[in-house]
Design an enzyme around this catalytic site. Structure first.
Site, PDB file in Angstrom:
ATOM      1  N   LYS A  18       0.857  -1.209   0.000  1.00  0.00           N
ATOM      2  CA  LYS A  18       0.000   0.000   0.000  1.00  0.00           C
ATOM      3  C   LYS A  18       0.876   1.237   0.000  1.00  0.00           C
ATOM      4  CE  LYS A  18       0.877   1.278   4.456  1.00  0.00           C
ATOM      5  NZ  LYS A  18       1.676   2.463   4.829  1.00  0.00           N
ATOM      6  N   ALA A 110       9.503  -0.217   5.113  1.00  0.00           N
ATOM      7  CA  ALA A 110       9.522   0.716   3.990  1.00  0.00           C
ATOM      8  C   ALA A 110       8.298   1.623   3.931  1.00  0.00           C
ATOM      9  CB  ALA A 110       9.634  -0.082   2.687  1.00  0.00           C
ATOM     10  N   SER A 117       0.143  -6.690   5.150  1.00  0.00           N
ATOM     11  CA  SER A 117      -0.545  -7.341   4.037  1.00  0.00           C
ATOM     12  C   SER A 117      -0.355  -8.858   4.125  1.00  0.00           C
ATOM     13  CB  SER A 117       0.002  -6.805   2.714  1.00  0.00           C
ATOM     14  OG  SER A 117      -0.760  -7.272   1.641  1.00  0.00           O
ATOM     15  N   ASP A 149      -2.070  -1.440  10.249  1.00  0.00           N
ATOM     16  CA  ASP A 149      -2.353  -1.386   8.809  1.00  0.00           C
ATOM     17  C   ASP A 149      -3.103  -2.626   8.317  1.00  0.00           C
ATOM     18  OD1 ASP A 149      -1.151   1.055   8.446  1.00  0.00           O
ATOM     19  OD2 ASP A 149       0.788   0.210   7.829  1.00  0.00           O
TER      20      ASP A 149
HETATM   21  O1  C5P Z   1       0.410  -1.186  14.883  1.00  0.00           O
HETATM   22  P1  C5P Z   1       1.819  -1.089  14.410  1.00  0.00           P
HETATM   23  O2  C5P Z   1       2.640  -2.291  14.774  1.00  0.00           O
HETATM   24  O3  C5P Z   1       1.922  -0.729  12.973  1.00  0.00           O
HETATM   25  O4  C5P Z   1       2.422   0.141  15.202  1.00  0.00           O
HETATM   26  C1  C5P Z   1       3.802   0.358  15.376  1.00  0.00           C
HETATM   27  C2  C5P Z   1       3.999   1.549  16.323  1.00  0.00           C
HETATM   28  O5  C5P Z   1       3.546   2.755  15.703  1.00  0.00           O
HETATM   29  C3  C5P Z   1       3.198   1.482  17.609  1.00  0.00           C
HETATM   30  O6  C5P Z   1       3.907   0.810  18.619  1.00  0.00           O
HETATM   31  C4  C5P Z   1       2.996   2.943  17.960  1.00  0.00           C
HETATM   32  O7  C5P Z   1       4.163   3.461  18.558  1.00  0.00           O
HETATM   33  C5  C5P Z   1       2.866   3.599  16.628  1.00  0.00           C
HETATM   34  N1  C5P Z   1       1.464   3.777  16.174  1.00  0.00           N
HETATM   35  C6  C5P Z   1       0.657   4.742  16.773  1.00  0.00           C
HETATM   36  N2  C5P Z   1      -0.641   4.914  16.339  1.00  0.00           N
HETATM   37  C7  C5P Z   1      -1.115   4.173  15.322  1.00  0.00           C
HETATM   38  C8  C5P Z   1      -0.313   3.207  14.689  1.00  0.00           C
HETATM   39  C9  C5P Z   1       0.981   3.026  15.145  1.00  0.00           C
HETATM   40  O8  C5P Z   1       1.088   5.443  17.690  1.00  0.00           O
HETATM   41  N3  C5P Z   1      -2.384   4.364  14.912  1.00  0.00           N
END
Ligand code: C5P
Length: 313
Positions: A18, A110, A117, A149
């Site tokens: 994406k 990246a 996905s 995501d």
């Molecule tokens: O959910 P994901 O593993 O992609 O998130 C990685 C980090 O990005 C989280 O630990 C958080 O620090 C931050 N994050 C956030 N708010 C979101 C998505 C991610 O603060 N909506």
């Protein structure tokens, strides 16, 4: 419990990358995450997952095996594919005697959502392969636990994502565009991008109201989208990683209508009005940065399944 027989012995699932056409990071929530507002779009750069049932399927997870021929990624419980299998396995869905081969094409770290996905593709693929008939809403809720995501990929190719990433509204994008992606050769950790943003920004981002209102009226055209292209992470990432600014400039110089950092980086994408122009830009950029990985792609579809030999044949 009697384990349901798998419906097929072999299933191949395509997991698209994406890009974020708009990414606004709003307020910090009580759970430590941020509310966001993002217009996300799937592109035709895909990982491929092959699921093979090797033998008689019992309960539990013993016998599950993840293979990643390219290496460069953990294949144990840290991998989002393994974690997606574990989530389904926790509810006594049989996955023993199964090998998943993950062929990575999407660069890691990246900003292209490759791991997310792969996780969505695993949930969708296993649900189909094992005939467990979980609803999309159920699978999306499981996916949201794996990463912010993940839910988007259930409603790709285009959607607005709100909340922590778990509130997804499909969007129709009219018209067509092509993309040149440049991965600079190094990853950026999402959590570090959030920390950099917090250190430089006194208040939270705002919902793009004008775009939100247009969306409420129905489909969006690419011209309108291009007028709103924006990523709240971009300023701080261009400051801290000068190569990203060089890439953005090179994409615009090569004829991109717009260029933007995707997600929390490190990829920068350029938008092109026709595929020939995108190919030419790719050829120009490919030798400009020794560590750059350059892709020219069209829009993607959602997660796609193709079935192998049916059980019993
Ligand atoms: O959910 P994901 O593993 O992609 O998130 C990685 C980090 O990005 C989280 O630990 C958080 O620090 C931050 N994050 C956030 N708010 C979101 C998505 C991610 O603060 N909506």
């Amino acid at each position: 419990m009697v384990a349901p027989e798998p419906r097929y012995r072999d299933l191949t699932v395509s997991a698209p990358a994406k890009i974020n056409l708009v990414l606004k990071i709003l307020d910090r929530r009580g759970d430590g995450y941020h509310n966001l507002w993002s217009l996300m779009h799937a592109i035709d750069l895909e990982d491929e997952l092959q699921f093979r049932v090797n033998g008689r399927v019992e309960g539990g997870q013993e016998g599950f095996n993840l293979e990643i021929p390219s290496g460069g990624l953990p294949s144990d419980h840290r991998n989002l594919v393994s974690r997606a299998v574990a989530l389904l396995g926790k509810e006594a869905i049989p996955v023993a005697g199964m090998t998943v081969t993950l062929r990575k094409r999407i660069p890691v770290g990246a900003g292209l959502g490759g791991g997310s996905s792969d996780a969505a593709a695993t949930l969708i693929g296993l649900n189909h392969l094992l005939g467990t008939r979980r609803s999309t809403a159920d699978l999306m809720a499981m996916g949201a636990d794996l990463g912010s995501d993940v839910p988007f990929f259930f409603l790709a190719p285009s959607a607005v994502v709100r909340g922590r990433g778990d509130v997804v509204q499909r969007v129709e994008l009219t018209g067509k565009r092509w993309f040149v992606l440049v991965y600079p050769g190094f990853p950026i950790q999402t959590s570090s991008a959030y920390a950099r943003l917090a250190a430089t920004r006194p208040s939270s981002g705002m919902v793009p109201d004008a775009l939100d209102e247009r969306l409420a009226r129905g489909a969006l055209g690419w011209e309108e989208v291009l007028a709103f292209l924006e990523n709240d992470f971009e300023t701080v990432l261009l400051r801290d990683y000068p190569d990203l600014g060089r890439i953005k400039f090179a994409l615009l110089d090569a004829g991109a209508e717009q260029a933007l950092v995707s997600g929390s980086g490190s990829t920068v994408f350029g938008v092109f009005a026709d595929p020939g122009a995108a190919q030419q830009a790719r050829e120009r950029l490919v030798n400009q940065g020794p560590s750059w990985h350059v892709f020219a792609v069209g829009s993607g579809s959602g997660v796609r399944l193709s079935e192998g030999v049916a059980t019993g044949e």
